[in-house]
Write an enzyme that holds these catalytic residues in place. Structure first.
Site, mmCIF file in Angstrom:
data_model
loop_
_atom_site.group_PDB
_atom_site.id
_atom_site.type_symbol
_atom_site.label_atom_id
_atom_site.label_comp_id
_atom_site.label_asym_id
_atom_site.label_seq_id
_atom_site.Cartn_x
_atom_site.Cartn_y
_atom_site.Cartn_z
ATOM 1 N N ASN A 57 -102.716 -108.125 -16.145
ATOM 2 C CA ASN A 57 -103.859 -108.696 -15.426
ATOM 3 C C ASN A 57 -103.327 -109.307 -14.131
ATOM 4 O O ASN A 57 -102.695 -110.356 -14.158
ATOM 5 C CB ASN A 57 -104.520 -109.777 -16.298
ATOM 6 C CG ASN A 57 -105.597 -110.546 -15.556
ATOM 7 O OD1 ASN A 57 -106.054 -110.117 -14.496
ATOM 8 N ND2 ASN A 57 -106.002 -111.679 -16.119
ATOM 9 N N LYS B 67 -104.989 -110.551 -11.772
ATOM 10 C CA LYS B 67 -105.859 -111.633 -11.276
ATOM 11 C C LYS B 67 -106.140 -111.417 -9.773
ATOM 12 O O LYS B 67 -106.198 -110.277 -9.320
ATOM 13 C CB LYS B 67 -105.233 -112.999 -11.552
ATOM 14 C CG LYS B 67 -104.783 -113.148 -13.003
ATOM 15 C CD LYS B 67 -104.463 -114.561 -13.355
ATOM 16 C CE LYS B 67 -103.881 -114.616 -14.758
ATOM 17 N NZ LYS B 67 -103.791 -115.953 -15.276
ATOM 18 N N HIS C 230 -112.480 -113.635 -19.642
ATOM 19 C CA HIS C 230 -111.192 -114.320 -19.429
ATOM 20 C C HIS C 230 -111.491 -115.809 -19.236
ATOM 21 O O HIS C 230 -112.502 -116.180 -18.637
ATOM 22 C CB HIS C 230 -110.490 -113.744 -18.195
ATOM 23 C CG HIS C 230 -109.076 -114.224 -18.064
ATOM 24 N ND1 HIS C 230 -108.768 -115.483 -17.593
ATOM 25 C CD2 HIS C 230 -107.889 -113.643 -18.362
ATOM 26 C CE1 HIS C 230 -107.451 -115.645 -17.598
ATOM 27 N NE2 HIS C 230 -106.894 -114.540 -18.063
ATOM 28 N N GLU D 235 -110.438 -117.887 -17.246
ATOM 29 C CA GLU D 235 -110.650 -118.305 -15.853
ATOM 30 C C GLU D 235 -112.080 -117.991 -15.404
ATOM 31 O O GLU D 235 -112.648 -118.721 -14.589
ATOM 32 C CB GLU D 235 -109.600 -117.638 -14.948
ATOM 33 C CG GLU D 235 -108.224 -118.269 -15.163
ATOM 34 C CD GLU D 235 -107.041 -117.352 -14.925
ATOM 35 O OE1 GLU D 235 -107.205 -116.278 -14.317
ATOM 36 O OE2 GLU D 235 -105.929 -117.714 -15.368
ATOM 37 N N GLU E 243 -106.096 -115.587 -26.287
ATOM 38 C CA GLU E 243 -105.361 -116.286 -25.235
ATOM 39 C C GLU E 243 -105.627 -117.783 -25.339
ATOM 40 O O GLU E 243 -106.650 -118.268 -24.810
ATOM 41 C CB GLU E 243 -105.813 -115.795 -23.862
ATOM 42 C CG GLU E 243 -105.569 -114.320 -23.627
ATOM 43 C CD GLU E 243 -105.431 -114.004 -22.145
ATOM 44 O OE1 GLU E 243 -104.381 -113.479 -21.768
ATOM 45 O OE2 GLU E 243 -106.348 -114.315 -21.376
ATOM 46 N N GLY F 179 -100.402 -119.077 -18.077
ATOM 47 C CA GLY F 179 -99.744 -119.485 -16.838
ATOM 48 C C GLY F 179 -98.949 -120.770 -16.941
ATOM 49 O O GLY F 179 -98.547 -121.337 -15.927
ATOM 50 N N SER G 174 -98.469 -116.575 -21.179
ATOM 51 C CA SER G 174 -97.056 -116.741 -20.838
ATOM 52 C C SER G 174 -96.126 -115.769 -21.564
ATOM 53 O O SER G 174 -95.000 -116.122 -21.925
ATOM 54 C CB SER G 174 -96.612 -118.192 -21.081
ATOM 55 O OG SER G 174 -97.314 -119.069 -20.227
HETATM 56 C C1 PEP Z 1 -103.691 -114.054 -18.397
HETATM 57 O O1 PEP Z 1 -104.073 -114.322 -17.282
HETATM 58 O O2 PEP Z 1 -104.440 -113.419 -19.135
HETATM 59 C C2 PEP Z 1 -102.365 -114.493 -18.809
HETATM 60 C C3 PEP Z 1 -102.052 -114.345 -20.059
HETATM 61 O O3 PEP Z 1 -101.564 -115.025 -17.840
HETATM 62 P P1 PEP Z 1 -100.004 -115.420 -18.013
HETATM 63 O O4 PEP Z 1 -99.318 -114.260 -18.663
HETATM 64 O O5 PEP Z 1 -99.537 -115.658 -16.637
HETATM 65 O O6 PEP Z 1 -99.959 -116.636 -18.878
#
Ligand code: PEP
Length: 258
Positions: free
Chosen positions: A10, A12, A95, A97, A165, A171, A211
């Site tokens: 992803n 973003k 997601h 976000e 998630e 992040g 992460s």
């Molecule tokens: C995500 O944005 O779905 C995500 C898991 O980001 P990151 O791997 O940077 O934590």
């Protein structure tokens, strides 16, 4: 049989035409790793078509969001049909976000997942608890409610992937413990199974996201019911993303294409 793992990147709101340079090595790795896992990149919509042109049939491309309607007066939005028109096969919906920045409710996420299915795309429906909810012992209840509200009727391995998630892991450099990931993924499988029946649900992929990096990927991907990863930061560079793809255990038998 366990589904073939899916490693999804992803990007973003990152990436420009210059970033397309990352995709050639990803396509080569995806081709090489094809029996082990399916590979997906979800770039910004602005470079989705160009990404598809480079990845070809080696790896899939997907959108990061879609509108619930197929067309209409929704300035700035992108329909699932438009993503499909550019070569997308997947779209991320719900997601955290989007849920936070755009106040998306479970009902909105569900409508978007339905739109994805209508357009022939596989929806990657994201669910996950906040740190406060986990500390309060409510993580599994939150997941149950999000699944009930966000996953449309008629889920199949072709139209649904679920991504677990935990919000506090996205992040942040922190990941959930193996036990917590195993518990959350088992809960997700069982909720889907109660609703749609065990036969079809066995093939629905449940990704872990938060992460994931080259050092922790093998451990996370070895957990029961973890059928791949949704990767943010480490998907932006071919080197780290390929290292995560290579961490998929070479144990499972090939299944149908992504
Ligand atoms: C995500 O944005 O779905 C995500 C898991 O980001 P990151 O791997 O940077 O934590």
């Amino acid at each position: 049989m366990a589904p073939r793992p899916l490693i999804a990147g992803n990007w973003k709101m990152n990436g420009s035409l210059k970033s397309l340079v990352e995709l050639k090595p990803i396509a080569e790795a995806a081709e090489r790793l094809r029996p082990r896992c399916d590979v997906l990149i979800c770039p910004p919509a602005t470079i989705l078509s160009a990404s598809h042109g480079i990845l070809g049939s080696a790896a899939a491309v997907g959108g990061q969001d879609c509108h619930a309607e197929a067309s209409g007066a929704h300035t700035g939005d992108v329909a699932a049909e438009m993503l499909a028109d550019l070569g997308a096969r997947f779209v991320i919906v719900g997601h955290s976000e989007r849920r936070t920045d755009h106040d998306e409710s479970d009902a909105v996420v569900r409508a978007k997942a339905e739109a994805a299915s209508r357009a022939g795309l596989t929806a990657i429906v994201c669910v996950g608890e906040s740190e406060e909810e986990r500390k309060a012992g409510r993580a599994l209840d939150v997941l149950r409610a999000q699944l009930a509200g966000s996953v449309p009727e008629g889920a199949t391995p072709d139209n649904l992937v679920v991504a677990y998630e935990p919000l506090w892991a996205i992040g942040s450099g922190r990941t959930a413990t193996s036990a917590d990931v195993a518990e959350a993924h088992a809960l997700i499988r069982s909720e889907l199974s109660d609703r749609f029946g065990p036969a079809g649900v066995a093939g629905i992929r449940i990704l872990y996201g938060g992460s994931v990096n080259p050092d922790n990927a093998a451990g996370l991907l070895a957990i029961d019911n973890v059928d791949g990863a949704l990767v943010g930061g480490c998907s932006l560079k071919a080197e780290t993303f390929i290292a995560i793809c290579e961490a998929v255990p070479d144990l499972r038998e090939p299944a149908s294409a992504a």
